[in-house]
Design an enzyme around this catalytic site. Structure first.
Site, PDB file in Angstrom:
ATOM      1  N   GLU A 137       0.803  -1.220   0.000  1.00  0.00           N
ATOM      2  CA  GLU A 137       0.000   0.000   0.000  1.00  0.00           C
ATOM      3  C   GLU A 137       0.839   1.274   0.000  1.00  0.00           C
ATOM      4  OE1 GLU A 137      -3.705   0.201   0.316  1.00  0.00           O
ATOM      5  OE2 GLU A 137      -3.441  -1.793  -0.532  1.00  0.00           O
ATOM      6  N   CYS A 167      -2.482  11.856   3.241  1.00  0.00           N
ATOM      7  CA  CYS A 167      -2.829  10.907   2.178  1.00  0.00           C
ATOM      8  C   CYS A 167      -2.555  11.487   0.797  1.00  0.00           C
ATOM      9  CB  CYS A 167      -4.308  10.519   2.261  1.00  0.00           C
ATOM     10  SG  CYS A 167      -4.703   9.344   3.564  1.00  0.00           S
ATOM     11  N   HIS A 225      -4.727   2.163   7.047  1.00  0.00           N
ATOM     12  CA  HIS A 225      -3.295   2.361   6.845  1.00  0.00           C
ATOM     13  C   HIS A 225      -2.680   2.865   8.146  1.00  0.00           C
ATOM     14  CE1 HIS A 225      -4.248   3.097   2.338  1.00  0.00           C
ATOM     15  NE2 HIS A 225      -3.760   1.874   2.485  1.00  0.00           N
TER      16      HIS A 225
END
Length: 446
Positions: A175, A368, A247
């Protein structure tokens, strides 16, 4: 020690920004599924955040959005005819695939890649591994274009290595930098690389609603291929993942000596912190800033995205700046925790807030939206200069977005053939603005 800077490479929000609820375990994405989005407002919010960092004196680059709807991918699934016919047929007979092909999720550049700076790599170059993102259908189709984008932004092979993504298999689910933190005394000095994983690829994960995305095996493979110095592989707290921290950057952020984290961030907190101390011995003294569940319950941490803030080293300031989303300011518990950090004599000197509500409604905060890349002055100059944000580029992109982007989009509007033409027109013009060439996107090659 070589002088270096932490550059931010932000994903430019794409014209198909929408709330389709495609991401299991992402509470904001699920909560806002089906609501109307504002793509124009979203891209302008992202540009304003980027400009804010430029005004603080920090290097800022722009990463282009991906081609959406991704017609070429849909053709690979058997749909034929004109581009408009492909999109129309996909929405009629395979709407889940059509929705995935229309997602603007590449805007969250923290998931674009994992980066090892030259100060920590074996060969003295900056290493990138684009994330394969196999955990979610709509993100798994990003890796090829992300690789192309990184090679366009960082083209000099004497300075940069952009690897291919890890094999697209569940055992190597990756990720990107959302699960990586680098700590150091100075950006150009040797550092400690914390790679946080959610599950062992060979174990059973108990929840399909809140999946663990990053595998231990993927994190280890990236550390090996980059030759990353002083790697620490730590398991993310299971309770954090099951509570909505899909995350690690939802419960942890760090830069320089400072690691700010929620008490649920690591499965074995004591062992993780001790490993960091040992790896940093002789290089720097880590500053661990833990916020307890008593001061900030996990639910408030996830809702407010305090830990998805950006920690910034601002020129001329002795202490770090925490750039938090406006949702942190609006949440009393999170706001109090943030202000307490600034009021202490610790490494964080002040807190600023930024409006990225359009991104936050899909579960993506300020951190992000950016990929951090530590670069020396020579490496900064070797990056594509047309993608480095300044007053002129900010103005040009503002005009561009205001012309091409809609100010209201429902998930059902993604099937509109006119949107396909709008996005292709926008991206075609963008490649000229960012000097990406006339064949950067697949549709330009047809």
């Amino acid at each position: 020690m070589t002088l270096a800077y932490e550059a931010n490479c932000d994903g430019l929000v794409g014209p198909t920004h929408s709330y389709a609820g495609l991401s299991p375990g992402n509470l904001a994405s699920a909560l806002n599924a089906g609501e109307a989005s504002d793509p124009r407002g979203a891209v302008l919010q992202g540009l304003a955040k980027m400009k804010r960092l430029v005004d603080l004196g920090l290097p800022q680059f722009v990463m282009p959005p991906h081609e959406r709807p991704y017609v070429g991918w849909l053709r690979g699934l058997g749909f034929g005819g004109s581009d408009a016919s492909v999109v129309e047929a996909a929405w009629k007979s395979a709407p889940s695939f059509a929705a995935a092909a229309s997602s603007a999720s590449s805007m969250w550049a923290a998931n674009a890649a994992t980066v090892t700076p030259s100060a920590d790599s074996t060969d003295g170059r900056v290493h990138f591994t684009p994330a394969n993102l196999v955990s979610n259908l709509h993100r798994s189709i990003e890796a090829t274009q992300t690789t192309r984008a990184l090679r366009a932004l960082f083209p000099d092979p004497t300075q940069f290595v952009v690897h291919d993504p890890l094999p697209a298999v569940a055992h190597l689910s990756d990720e990107g930098a959302a699960n990586h933190v680098r700590l150091c005394a100075e950006h150009g000095a040797p550092g400690v690389n914390l790679l946080v994983w959610g599950k062992d690829a060979f174990e059973h994960w108990p929840s399909a609603d809140f999946p663990a995305r990053q595998t231990e095996q993927a994190s280890a493979a990236i550390a090996r291929r980059h030759g990353a110095a002083r790697p620490i592989l730590a398991r993310q707290g299971k309770a954090a993942i099951l509570g909505g921290a899909f995350h690690n950057d939802v419960v942890c952020v760090g830069t320089r000596e400072a690691l700010l984290f929620h008490e649920t961030a690591f499965e074995d907190k004591a062992a993780t912190l001790e490993s960091i101390r040992r790896a940093a011995d002789g290089l720097f003294d880590p500053a661990f800033l833990e916020i307890s569940s008593a001061d900030l319950p996990l639910a408030d941490a996830v809702k407010s995205y305090l830990f998805n803030s950006q920690l910034l080293v601002v020129p001329g300031e002795d202490r770090l700046v925490l750039l938090a989303p406006s949702e942190t300011e609006a949440n009393p518990r999170a706001h109090e925790a943030a202000q307490a950090l600034a009021a202490s004599n610790g490494p964080i000197g002040r807190v600023e807030y930024v409006d990225v509500r359009q991104s936050m409604a899909n579960g993506g905060g300020p951190a992000c939206l950016r990929l951090r890349v530590v670069l020396t002055r020579e490496q900064l100059e070797a990056a594509n200069p047309a993608q480095r944000l300044d007053e002129g580029l900010h103005a040009a992109l503002t005009v561009w977005a205001s012309h091409w982007y809609r100010d209201r989009l429902l998930p059902a509007d993604l099937a509109d053939p006119a949107l396909l033409l709008e996005t292709q027109g926008a991206l075609d013009e963008l490649t000229s603005i960012l000097a990406l060439g006339s064949d950067f996107y697949d549709f330009q090659r047809d």
